[in-house]
Design a protein around this motif. Structure first.
Motif, PDB file in Angstrom:
ATOM      1  N   GLY A 438     -67.222 -28.882   6.067  1.00 48.92           N
ATOM      2  CA  GLY A 438     -66.489 -28.560   7.304  1.00 48.92           C
ATOM      3  C   GLY A 438     -65.150 -27.886   7.010  1.00 48.92           C
ATOM      4  O   GLY A 438     -64.751 -26.940   7.690  1.00 48.92           O
ATOM      5  N   GLY A 439     -64.417 -28.425   6.001  1.00 50.17           N
ATOM      6  CA  GLY A 439     -63.123 -27.809   5.648  1.00 50.17           C
ATOM      7  C   GLY A 439     -63.311 -26.387   5.160  1.00 50.17           C
ATOM      8  O   GLY A 439     -62.543 -25.489   5.528  1.00 50.17           O
ATOM      9  N   GLU A 440     -64.313 -26.179   4.323  1.00 48.96           N
ATOM     10  CA  GLU A 440     -64.540 -24.813   3.850  1.00 48.96           C
ATOM     11  C   GLU A 440     -64.913 -23.894   4.996  1.00 48.96           C
ATOM     12  O   GLU A 440     -64.503 -22.728   5.031  1.00 48.96           O
ATOM     13  N   ASP A 441     -65.649 -24.411   5.950  1.00 47.76           N
ATOM     14  CA  ASP A 441     -66.024 -23.559   7.085  1.00 47.76           C
ATOM     15  C   ASP A 441     -64.798 -23.212   7.927  1.00 47.76           C
ATOM     16  O   ASP A 441     -64.633 -22.068   8.370  1.00 47.76           O
ATOM     17  N   ARG A 442     -63.927 -24.227   8.154  1.00 40.86           N
ATOM     18  CA  ARG A 442     -62.710 -23.943   8.936  1.00 40.86           C
ATOM     19  C   ARG A 442     -61.811 -22.955   8.201  1.00 40.86           C
ATOM     20  O   ARG A 442     -61.211 -22.055   8.807  1.00 40.86           O
ATOM     21  N   THR A 443     -61.669 -23.089   6.879  1.00 36.58           N
ATOM     22  CA  THR A 443     -60.848 -22.162   6.100  1.00 36.58           C
ATOM     23  C   THR A 443     -61.393 -20.737   6.183  1.00 36.58           C
ATOM     24  O   THR A 443     -60.650 -19.762   6.340  1.00 36.58           O
ATOM     25  N   ALA A 444     -62.713 -20.652   6.097  1.00 40.65           N
ATOM     26  CA  ALA A 444     -63.331 -19.319   6.170  1.00 40.65           C
ATOM     27  C   ALA A 444     -63.103 -18.687   7.537  1.00 40.65           C
ATOM     28  O   ALA A 444     -62.838 -17.488   7.660  1.00 40.65           O
ATOM     29  N   LYS A 445     -63.193 -19.535   8.600  1.00 43.03           N
ATOM     30  CA  LYS A 445     -62.978 -18.987   9.943  1.00 43.03           C
ATOM     31  C   LYS A 445     -61.533 -18.532  10.105  1.00 43.03           C
ATOM     32  O   LYS A 445     -61.265 -17.475  10.697  1.00 43.03           O
ATOM     33  N   ALA A 446     -60.569 -19.315   9.600  1.00 42.92           N
ATOM     34  CA  ALA A 446     -59.147 -18.930   9.705  1.00 42.92           C
ATOM     35  C   ALA A 446     -58.889 -17.650   8.934  1.00 42.92           C
ATOM     36  O   ALA A 446     -58.138 -16.768   9.405  1.00 42.92           O
ATOM     37  N   ARG A 447     -59.503 -17.559   7.742  1.00 47.55           N
ATOM     38  CA  ARG A 447     -59.316 -16.353   6.954  1.00 47.55           C
ATOM     39  C   ARG A 447     -59.866 -15.131   7.692  1.00 47.55           C
ATOM     40  O   ARG A 447     -59.258 -14.064   7.700  1.00 47.55           O
ATOM     41  N   ARG A 448     -61.049 -15.336   8.322  1.00 52.62           N
ATOM     42  CA  ARG A 448     -61.620 -14.202   9.057  1.00 52.62           C
ATOM     43  C   ARG A 448     -60.736 -13.826  10.257  1.00 52.62           C
ATOM     44  O   ARG A 448     -60.559 -12.639  10.568  1.00 52.62           O
ATOM     45  N   ARG A 449     -60.162 -14.858  10.922  1.00 51.26           N
ATOM     46  CA  ARG A 449     -59.271 -14.532  12.051  1.00 51.26           C
ATOM     47  C   ARG A 449     -58.025 -13.789  11.576  1.00 51.26           C
ATOM     48  O   ARG A 449     -57.549 -12.844  12.212  1.00 51.26           O
ATOM     49  N   MET A 450     -57.463 -14.201  10.425  1.00 52.42           N
ATOM     50  CA  MET A 450     -56.283 -13.518   9.894  1.00 52.42           C
ATOM     51  C   MET A 450     -56.629 -12.082   9.525  1.00 52.42           C
ATOM     52  O   MET A 450     -55.840 -11.155   9.783  1.00 52.42           O
ATOM     53  N   GLU A 451     -57.775 -11.883   8.954  1.00 54.39           N
ATOM     54  CA  GLU A 451     -58.161 -10.516   8.602  1.00 54.39           C
ATOM     55  C   GLU A 451     -58.339  -9.660   9.858  1.00 54.39           C
ATOM     56  O   GLU A 451     -57.952  -8.479   9.893  1.00 54.39           O
ATOM     57  N   VAL A 452     -58.956 -10.274  10.875  1.00 59.61           N
ATOM     58  CA  VAL A 452     -59.139  -9.506  12.126  1.00 59.61           C
ATOM     59  C   VAL A 452     -57.780  -9.165  12.753  1.00 59.61           C
ATOM     60  O   VAL A 452     -57.542  -8.037  13.242  1.00 59.61           O
ATOM     61  N   ASP A 453     -56.885 -10.198  12.754  1.00 63.35           N
ATOM     62  CA  ASP A 453     -55.551  -9.943  13.334  1.00 63.35           C
ATOM     63  C   ASP A 453     -54.800  -8.847  12.555  1.00 63.35           C
ATOM     64  O   ASP A 453     -54.125  -7.970  13.156  1.00 63.35           O
ATOM     65  N   ALA A 454     -54.914  -8.873  11.248  1.00 64.10           N
ATOM     66  CA  ALA A 454     -54.248  -7.853  10.438  1.00 64.10           C
ATOM     67  C   ALA A 454     -54.820  -6.474  10.726  1.00 64.10           C
ATOM     68  O   ALA A 454     -54.086  -5.474  10.816  1.00 64.10           O
ATOM     69  N   GLN A 455     -56.115  -6.426  10.864  1.00 65.27           N
ATOM     70  CA  GLN A 455     -56.748  -5.140  11.146  1.00 65.27           C
ATOM     71  C   GLN A 455     -56.328  -4.628  12.521  1.00 65.27           C
ATOM     72  O   GLN A 455     -56.084  -3.420  12.724  1.00 65.27           O
ATOM     73  N   ILE A 456     -56.229  -5.586  13.473  1.00 65.97           N
ATOM     74  CA  ILE A 456     -55.789  -5.189  14.822  1.00 65.97           C
ATOM     75  C   ILE A 456     -54.342  -4.668  14.767  1.00 65.97           C
ATOM     76  O   ILE A 456     -53.988  -3.667  15.416  1.00 65.97           O
ATOM     77  N   ASP A 457     -53.498  -5.360  13.973  1.00 67.44           N
ATOM     78  CA  ASP A 457     -52.105  -4.917  13.861  1.00 67.44           C
ATOM     79  C   ASP A 457     -52.027  -3.525  13.244  1.00 67.44           C
ATOM     80  O   ASP A 457     -51.232  -2.690  13.672  1.00 67.44           O
ATOM     81  N   ARG A 458     -52.853  -3.284  12.260  1.00 69.35           N
ATOM     82  CA  ARG A 458     -52.829  -1.950  11.635  1.00 69.35           C
ATOM     83  C   ARG A 458     -53.280  -0.891  12.623  1.00 69.35           C
ATOM     84  O   ARG A 458     -52.691   0.212  12.715  1.00 69.35           O
ATOM     85  N   LEU A 459     -54.300  -1.204  13.410  1.00 72.20           N
ATOM     86  CA  LEU A 459     -54.756  -0.218  14.403  1.00 72.20           C
ATOM     87  C   LEU A 459     -53.685   0.004  15.492  1.00 72.20           C
ATOM     88  O   LEU A 459     -53.468   1.141  15.956  1.00 72.20           O
TER      89      LEU A 459
END
Length: 473
Positions: A438-459
Motif C-alpha cells: 500500500g505504501g509503495e502504491d501511494r508513493t507511486a501515485k504521489a510521484r505520478r501526480r508530481m510529474e503531472v503537476d510539473a508537466q502542467i507547470d511547464r506547459l
C-alpha cells in the motif's frame, strides 16, 4: 503458561509402555522382589522374575511376565498351556512326516519340512492363545468360536495322516485288493472289446480299449465267404446238370433195352427212339459244358480249401497278436498302479469304513480324539475360568489406552502451539506485506501526480511566454 513451558512439561512425561521405577520403600518394609518365591501369600508383590524353561514356554503363548509377576500363582497354568501348544506342534510334525514319507519315501531332508510345519502350527496356536489374553468372559462366543473353528480345521489336517498310520496294514491290503480288482476289470474289458477273431466291435463302451495289431483277417474272411458262396452255387448247378444228364442217359438205356415205362416204346434194340434219346443226352452233356463245370467245381473247392487255411493261419496270428497286446496293456496298467499316494490311502480308508462298521467307528473315534488334541490349546483356554492374570492384563490395557490418549492430547497441545505461532507469523507477515505494498502504491501515485503537476507547470509557462511575446510582434 507459555508455549515453551507447556512443551517442557509435556516432554517430561514418561513414554507409554515404559515401567517407571517406584519410589524405594521404607527400610523397615521388605518388598516381594527381595523375598523368595515360596514366601506365603500376603507378602508384597511383585515376585522376582522367573527364568528357565517355564518362562520360555509361557513366552510361546505371549504371556506378559511383568503382569504375571503380580500373580505368580498363575504361572503353572500358563506354563502347562505353553507346553500344550508345543505338544500340538510336535504332533503336527509327526503327522507331516508320515504324510510326506507316504508320498516321497524316506529322506533326511524331510525333517526340514516337518520342522517348518511344526513352526507354522505352533505360531498359529500361539496367536490363537495370545489373542485371548485379557478377553472378557462375556465375549466367549465372539472371542473363542472363530478360533475354535480354525483349530478344528488345523486339527483335521493334522489328524488324518496319523489316522492313516494307525490303519496302515489294513489300508495296504485294501489298496492291493482294489488294484487287483481294477486290473481284472480292465483285462476283462480288453478281452471283450478285442475278440480273438480280430473283429472290430461297434460297442461305444469299447472306445479307448481297442488294441493295435499289424493286420486283421477280416478281408481274408470276406474273401472266403465269397468263394464259399460261389462254390456252393456252382455245386448246386453241377448237381442239377448231373441229375438231368443221368435222367437222359437212363431214359436212353431203358428205350434201347425195350423196358416199359412212361415215354418208352417198349421196343428193344437201337431204334429211332433209342438213338434220339442218346443224341439228346449227348447234346445236353455238350451244351451244358458239364466237364467244364466239374473242373470249375474242383477249382472252387481248392480255392475254398486254400482260403480256409489262410483264414485259420491269419486268425491264429491275429489271436496271438491280440493276446500279446492285451497282456502288454495289462502289464502297463499294473505297473502304473504300483505307486500310491495320500488320495489312494484316503479312498481305501473310506472304502473300509463303508464296508465295516467297526472300522468306521474306530476311524471316527480316533480322528475325533486327534482333532480334540489339536484343539486342546483353544479348548483349555476356553474351558478355564477368567484368571487373575486376564483381569490384571485387561486393566493394564485400559490404563495403557488412557495413558496413550493423554499423551496424544499432550502431544497435540505441544505441536499445536508451534503451528499456531507459525500461523500468527504468517498472518503478521501478510499484514506487513500488504502495508508495504500500500505504501509503495501511494508513493507511486504521489510521484505520478508530481510529474503531472510539473508537466502542467511547464506547459503553462510555455503558453504564458507565448502570450507575452505575441503583442510585441
Amino acid at each position: 503458561m507459555t508455549a515453551l513451558d507447556e512443551r517442557a512439561s509435556t516432554e517430561e512425561l514418561p513414554p507409554v509402555g515404559r515401567r517407571v521405577n517406584p519410589e524405594p520403600p521404607p527400610v523397615d518394609r521388605p518388598v516381594r522382589a527381595s523375598l523368595p518365591n515360596d514366601v506365603a501369600i500376603g507378602a508384597l508383590r511383585p515376585v522376582m522374575p522367573q527364568r528357565g524353561v517355564p518362562r520360555l514356554l509361557r513366552r510361546v503363548i505371549g504371556v506378559n511376565e511383568d503382569v504375571l509377576d503380580w500373580v505368580p500363582e498363575e504361572r503353572p497354568r500358563y506354563t502347562r498351556l505353553g507346553l500344550i501348544v508345543l505338544n500340538t506342534g510336535l504332533l503336527a510334525a509327526v503327522s507331516m512326516h508320515m504324510a510326506l514319507v507316504s508320498v516321497l519315501g524316506h529322506h533326511w531332508w524331510l525333517l526340514f519340512a516337518d520342522l517348518m510345519w511344526a513352526v507354522i502350527i505352533v505360531t498359529a496356536d500361539s496367536w490363537l492363545i495370545s489373542s485371548t489374553h485379557g478377553a472378557a468372559r462375556t465375549s466367549l462366543f465372539r472371542t473363542y468360536l472363530p478360533r475354535l473353528v480354525l483349530s478344528l480345521l488345523l486339527g483335521a489336517v493334522i489328524a488324518e495322516p496319523l489316522v492313516l498310520a494307525v490303519f496302515h496294514q489294513s489300508i495296504d491290503n485294501e489298496i492291493s485288493e482294489q488294484r487287483k480288482a481294477e486290473v481284472d476289470v480292465y483285462e476283462g474289458t480288453l478281452k471283450r472289446c478285442n475278440p480273438p477273431s480280430g473283429e472290430v466291435l461297434a460297442d461305444p463302451s469299447c472306445a479307448g480299449f481297442l488294441v493295435v495289431i499289424s493286420e486283421r483277417p477280416q478281408a481274408v474272411v470276406d474273401e472266403l465267404a465269397r468263394a464259399t458262396t460261389n462254390r456252393d452255387a456252382l455245386k448246386v448247378k453241377v448237381g442239377e446238370a448231373d441229375a438231368r444228364l443221368a435222367e437222359l442217359e437212363r431214359l436212353a438205356r431203358d428205350e434201347c433195352a425195350g423196358r416199359v415205362g412212361p415215354g418208352l416204346t417198349a421196343v428193344p434194340g437201337e431204334g429211332p427212339e433209342c438213338i434220339r434219346n442218346r443224341d439228346k443226352a449227348d447234346e445236353f452233356h455238350r451244351d451244358s459244358r458239364l466237364d467244364q463245370l466239374h473242373a470249375d467245381l474242383v477249382t472252387a473247392d481248392r480255392t475254398v480249401s486254400e482260403l480256409t487255411a489262410k483264414v485259420a493261419d491269419a486268425s491264429s496270428r491275429t489271436e496271438r497278436e491280440i493276446s500279446s497286446a492285451i497282456t502288454a496293456k495289462v502289464d502297463e496298467k499294473r505297473a502304473n498302479l504300483t505307486e500310491r499316494g495320500l488320495l489312494d490311502e484316503f479312498e481305501a480308508l473310506g472304502s473300509l469304513s463303508s464296508k465295516h462298521f467297526t472300522v468306521l467307528m474306530a476311524h471316527l473315534l480316533l480322528a475325533l480324539l486327534l482333532i480334540a488334541l489339536d484343539c486342546l490349546p483353544v479348548l483349555s483356554k476356553m474351558m478355564s475360568a477368567s484368571t487373575e492374570y486376564d483381569a490384571r492384563l485387561r486393566r493394564q490395557l485400559d490404563v495403557s489406552g488412557r495413558l496413550h490418549d493423554l499423551q496424544l492430547r499432550a502431544s497435540e497441545k505441544r505441536d499445536s502451539v508451534d503451528f499456531e505461532l507459525q500461523e500468527l507469523r504468517f498472518r503478521q507477515k501478510l499484514r506487513t506485506g500488504i502495508e508495504e505494498i500500500g505504501g509503495e502504491d501511494r508513493t507511486a501515485k504521489a510521484r505520478r501526480r508530481m510529474e503531472v503537476d510539473a508537466q502542467i507547470d511547464r506547459l503553462a509557462a510555455t503558453l504564458e511566454a507565448a502570450r507575452t511575446t505575441s503583442p510585441s510582434n
